[in-house]
Design a protein around this motif. Structure first.
Motif, PDB file in Angstrom:
ATOM      1  N   ARG A  72       0.834  -1.199   0.000  1.00  0.00           N
ATOM      2  CA  ARG A  72       0.000   0.000   0.000  1.00  0.00           C
ATOM      3  C   ARG A  72       0.869   1.248   0.000  1.00  0.00           C
ATOM      4  O   ARG A  72       2.013   1.232   0.443  1.00  0.00           O
ATOM      5  CB  ARG A  72      -0.918   0.025   1.216  1.00  0.00           C
ATOM      6  N   GLU A  73       0.274   2.336  -0.485  1.00  0.00           N
ATOM      7  CA  GLU A  73       0.908   3.648  -0.421  1.00  0.00           C
ATOM      8  C   GLU A  73      -0.098   4.591   0.213  1.00  0.00           C
ATOM      9  O   GLU A  73      -1.081   4.995  -0.413  1.00  0.00           O
ATOM     10  CB  GLU A  73       1.316   4.134  -1.807  1.00  0.00           C
ATOM     11  N   ASN A  74       0.145   4.919   1.462  1.00  0.00           N
ATOM     12  CA  ASN A  74      -0.830   5.670   2.246  1.00  0.00           C
ATOM     13  C   ASN A  74      -1.181   7.011   1.612  1.00  0.00           C
ATOM     14  O   ASN A  74      -2.354   7.389   1.539  1.00  0.00           O
ATOM     15  CB  ASN A  74      -0.294   5.894   3.660  1.00  0.00           C
ATOM     16  N   ALA A  75      -0.177   7.734   1.168  1.00  0.00           N
ATOM     17  CA  ALA A  75      -0.400   9.086   0.669  1.00  0.00           C
ATOM     18  C   ALA A  75      -1.291   9.111  -0.572  1.00  0.00           C
ATOM     19  O   ALA A  75      -1.941  10.119  -0.853  1.00  0.00           O
ATOM     20  CB  ALA A  75       0.931   9.758   0.363  1.00  0.00           C
ATOM     21  N   LYS A  76      -1.307   7.997  -1.300  1.00  0.00           N
ATOM     22  CA  LYS A  76      -2.090   7.937  -2.530  1.00  0.00           C
ATOM     23  C   LYS A  76      -3.349   7.106  -2.372  1.00  0.00           C
ATOM     24  O   LYS A  76      -4.063   6.878  -3.357  1.00  0.00           O
ATOM     25  CB  LYS A  76      -1.245   7.373  -3.676  1.00  0.00           C
ATOM     26  N   ASN A  77      -3.625   6.621  -1.163  1.00  0.00           N
ATOM     27  CA  ASN A  77      -4.800   5.759  -0.956  1.00  0.00           C
ATOM     28  C   ASN A  77      -4.830   4.627  -1.984  1.00  0.00           C
ATOM     29  O   ASN A  77      -5.894   4.289  -2.531  1.00  0.00           O
ATOM     30  CB  ASN A  77      -6.092   6.572  -1.065  1.00  0.00           C
ATOM     31  N   THR A  78      -3.680   4.051  -2.231  1.00  0.00           N
ATOM     32  CA  THR A  78      -3.545   3.073  -3.305  1.00  0.00           C
ATOM     33  C   THR A  78      -2.943   1.781  -2.772  1.00  0.00           C
ATOM     34  O   THR A  78      -2.005   1.811  -1.970  1.00  0.00           O
ATOM     35  CB  THR A  78      -2.664   3.627  -4.435  1.00  0.00           C
ATOM     36  N   VAL A  79      -3.500   0.679  -3.234  1.00  0.00           N
ATOM     37  CA  VAL A  79      -2.947  -0.639  -2.951  1.00  0.00           C
ATOM     38  C   VAL A  79      -2.469  -1.237  -4.268  1.00  0.00           C
ATOM     39  O   VAL A  79      -3.093  -1.037  -5.310  1.00  0.00           O
ATOM     40  CB  VAL A  79      -3.980  -1.545  -2.250  1.00  0.00           C
ATOM     41  N   TYR A  80      -1.349  -1.938  -4.208  1.00  0.00           N
ATOM     42  CA  TYR A  80      -0.723  -2.493  -5.394  1.00  0.00           C
ATOM     43  C   TYR A  80      -0.703  -4.020  -5.318  1.00  0.00           C
ATOM     44  O   TYR A  80      -0.695  -4.609  -4.238  1.00  0.00           O
ATOM     45  CB  TYR A  80       0.712  -1.995  -5.533  1.00  0.00           C
ATOM     46  N   LEU A  81      -0.655  -4.624  -6.493  1.00  0.00           N
ATOM     47  CA  LEU A  81      -0.389  -6.051  -6.590  1.00  0.00           C
ATOM     48  C   LEU A  81       0.738  -6.221  -7.597  1.00  0.00           C
ATOM     49  O   LEU A  81       0.534  -6.066  -8.799  1.00  0.00           O
ATOM     50  CB  LEU A  81      -1.629  -6.832  -7.025  1.00  0.00           C
ATOM     51  N   GLN A  82       1.933  -6.487  -7.077  1.00  0.00           N
ATOM     52  CA  GLN A  82       3.078  -6.750  -7.931  1.00  0.00           C
ATOM     53  C   GLN A  82       3.085  -8.229  -8.272  1.00  0.00           C
ATOM     54  O   GLN A  82       3.140  -9.072  -7.370  1.00  0.00           O
ATOM     55  CB  GLN A  82       4.373  -6.367  -7.230  1.00  0.00           C
ATOM     56  N   MET A  83       3.023  -8.523  -9.558  1.00  0.00           N
ATOM     57  CA  MET A  83       2.947  -9.908 -10.014  1.00  0.00           C
ATOM     58  C   MET A  83       4.209 -10.240 -10.801  1.00  0.00           C
ATOM     59  O   MET A  83       4.520  -9.551 -11.780  1.00  0.00           O
ATOM     60  CB  MET A  83       1.707 -10.106 -10.883  1.00  0.00           C
ATOM     61  N   THR A  84       4.912 -11.262 -10.389  1.00  0.00           N
ATOM     62  CA  THR A  84       6.122 -11.705 -11.072  1.00  0.00           C
ATOM     63  C   THR A  84       5.997 -13.178 -11.438  1.00  0.00           C
ATOM     64  O   THR A  84       5.097 -13.872 -10.964  1.00  0.00           O
ATOM     65  CB  THR A  84       7.361 -11.494 -10.202  1.00  0.00           C
ATOM     66  N   SER A  85       6.901 -13.640 -12.296  1.00  0.00           N
ATOM     67  CA  SER A  85       6.900 -15.036 -12.744  1.00  0.00           C
ATOM     68  C   SER A  85       5.510 -15.470 -13.169  1.00  0.00           C
ATOM     69  O   SER A  85       5.014 -16.533 -12.789  1.00  0.00           O
ATOM     70  CB  SER A  85       7.416 -15.950 -11.615  1.00  0.00           C
ATOM     71  N   LEU A  86       4.887 -14.639 -13.980  1.00  0.00           N
ATOM     72  CA  LEU A  86       3.499 -14.899 -14.371  1.00  0.00           C
ATOM     73  C   LEU A  86       3.383 -16.155 -15.208  1.00  0.00           C
ATOM     74  O   LEU A  86       4.262 -16.487 -16.017  1.00  0.00           O
ATOM     75  CB  LEU A  86       2.939 -13.696 -15.125  1.00  0.00           C
ATOM     76  N   LYS A  87       2.266 -16.860 -15.009  1.00  0.00           N
ATOM     77  CA  LYS A  87       1.971 -18.098 -15.702  1.00  0.00           C
ATOM     78  C   LYS A  87       0.688 -17.930 -16.506  1.00  0.00           C
ATOM     79  O   LYS A  87      -0.136 -17.050 -16.197  1.00  0.00           O
ATOM     80  CB  LYS A  87       1.791 -19.234 -14.695  1.00  0.00           C
ATOM     81  N   ARG A  88       0.478 -18.796 -17.483  1.00  0.00           N
ATOM     82  CA  ARG A  88      -0.737 -18.712 -18.280  1.00  0.00           C
ATOM     83  C   ARG A  88      -1.967 -18.817 -17.398  1.00  0.00           C
ATOM     84  O   ARG A  88      -2.984 -18.159 -17.641  1.00  0.00           O
ATOM     85  CB  ARG A  88      -0.758 -19.798 -19.342  1.00  0.00           C
ATOM     86  N   GLU A  89      -1.893 -19.626 -16.345  1.00  0.00           N
ATOM     87  CA  GLU A  89      -3.049 -19.804 -15.478  1.00  0.00           C
ATOM     88  C   GLU A  89      -3.343 -18.576 -14.616  1.00  0.00           C
ATOM     89  O   GLU A  89      -4.346 -18.552 -13.906  1.00  0.00           O
ATOM     90  CB  GLU A  89      -2.878 -21.039 -14.589  1.00  0.00           C
ATOM     91  N   ASP A  90      -2.495 -17.555 -14.664  1.00  0.00           N
ATOM     92  CA  ASP A  90      -2.799 -16.290 -13.989  1.00  0.00           C
ATOM     93  C   ASP A  90      -3.711 -15.401 -14.830  1.00  0.00           C
ATOM     94  O   ASP A  90      -4.158 -14.356 -14.361  1.00  0.00           O
ATOM     95  CB  ASP A  90      -1.511 -15.527 -13.669  1.00  0.00           C
ATOM     96  N   THR A  91      -3.991 -15.799 -16.059  1.00  0.00           N
ATOM     97  CA  THR A  91      -4.858 -15.021 -16.935  1.00  0.00           C
ATOM     98  C   THR A  91      -6.258 -14.933 -16.343  1.00  0.00           C
ATOM     99  O   THR A  91      -6.882 -15.951 -16.027  1.00  0.00           O
ATOM    100  CB  THR A  91      -4.925 -15.658 -18.327  1.00  0.00           C
ATOM    101  N   ALA A  92      -6.763 -13.711 -16.169  1.00  0.00           N
ATOM    102  CA  ALA A  92      -8.070 -13.481 -15.554  1.00  0.00           C
ATOM    103  C   ALA A  92      -8.346 -11.985 -15.529  1.00  0.00           C
ATOM    104  O   ALA A  92      -7.458 -11.172 -15.810  1.00  0.00           O
ATOM    105  CB  ALA A  92      -8.095 -14.024 -14.123  1.00  0.00           C
ATOM    106  N   VAL A  93      -9.575 -11.641 -15.167  1.00  0.00           N
ATOM    107  CA  VAL A  93      -9.889 -10.264 -14.788  1.00  0.00           C
ATOM    108  C   VAL A  93      -9.589 -10.141 -13.298  1.00  0.00           C
ATOM    109  O   VAL A  93     -10.056 -10.957 -12.496  1.00  0.00           O
ATOM    110  CB  VAL A  93     -11.354  -9.917 -15.081  1.00  0.00           C
ATOM    111  N   TYR A  94      -8.818  -9.147 -12.951  1.00  0.00           N
ATOM    112  CA  TYR A  94      -8.422  -8.927 -11.556  1.00  0.00           C
ATOM    113  C   TYR A  94      -9.244  -7.778 -10.978  1.00  0.00           C
ATOM    114  O   TYR A  94      -9.372  -6.712 -11.592  1.00  0.00           O
ATOM    115  CB  TYR A  94      -6.928  -8.612 -11.483  1.00  0.00           C
ATOM    116  N   TYR A  95      -9.774  -8.014  -9.787  1.00  0.00           N
ATOM    117  CA  TYR A  95     -10.622  -7.052  -9.102  1.00  0.00           C
ATOM    118  C   TYR A  95     -10.006  -6.668  -7.763  1.00  0.00           C
ATOM    119  O   TYR A  95      -9.477  -7.522  -7.035  1.00  0.00           O
ATOM    120  CB  TYR A  95     -12.002  -7.644  -8.832  1.00  0.00           C
ATOM    121  N   CYS A  96     -10.164  -5.402  -7.437  1.00  0.00           N
ATOM    122  CA  CYS A  96      -9.832  -4.893  -6.124  1.00  0.00           C
ATOM    123  C   CYS A  96     -11.127  -4.791  -5.323  1.00  0.00           C
ATOM    124  O   CYS A  96     -12.185  -4.456  -5.887  1.00  0.00           O
ATOM    125  CB  CYS A  96      -9.180  -3.524  -6.279  1.00  0.00           C
ATOM    126  N   ALA A  97     -11.051  -5.069  -4.033  1.00  0.00           N
ATOM    127  CA  ALA A  97     -12.244  -5.035  -3.200  1.00  0.00           C
ATOM    128  C   ALA A  97     -11.884  -4.570  -1.796  1.00  0.00           C
ATOM    129  O   ALA A  97     -10.721  -4.664  -1.372  1.00  0.00           O
ATOM    130  CB  ALA A  97     -12.895  -6.413  -3.146  1.00  0.00           C
TER     131      ALA A  97
END
Length: 123
Positions: A72-97
């Motif tokens: 998270r970055e408090n000053a920007k009210n933002t949460v991140y998802l850093q994704m590495t070593s991506l695989k084909r099975e990671d293919t999807a629509v990603y949602y924040c909640a």
């Protein structure tokens, strides 16, 4: 309610990296638990990662542990998802909640959702 806007999705080759962002507005989110979920075609929405804003505590699905990092970055009210070593099975629509306070992996427990961002991993 809080409004959530995701960005950062796209097309990437297997083994590559992407960083998703989720920016919150409308009310303070310091008491929230933030989650990333994903949904592939024909599949149920599944938990990917979560972060308790006030403590920074995190939780990860086994399928992404060691490859994805939520932060998270408090000053920007933002949460991140850093994704590495991506695989084909990671293919999807990603949602924040968002939900109040405590950990959960159940989509039904979250009261605010973003519009989603597509991540496609090619071989």
């Amino acid at each position: 309610q809080v409004q959530l806007v995701e960005s950062g999705g796209g097309l990437v080759q297997a083994g590559g990296s992407l960083r998703l962002s989720c920016t919150a507005s409308g009310r303070t989110i310091t008491t929230y638990y933030m989650g990333w979920f994903r949904q592939a075609p024909g599949e149920e929405r599944e938990f990917v990662a979560g972060l308790r804003w006030i403590t920074g505590g995190t939780d990860y699905a086994n399928s992404v542990k060691g490859r994805f990092t939520i932060s998270r970055e408090n000053a920007k009210n933002t949460v991140y998802l850093q994704m590495t070593s991506l695989k084909r099975e990671d293919t999807a629509v990603y949602y924040c909640a968002a939900r109040d306070w405590s950990y959960s992996r159940l989509p039904a427990d979250f009261h605010s959702w973003g519009q989603g961002t597509q991540v496609t991993v090619s071989s």
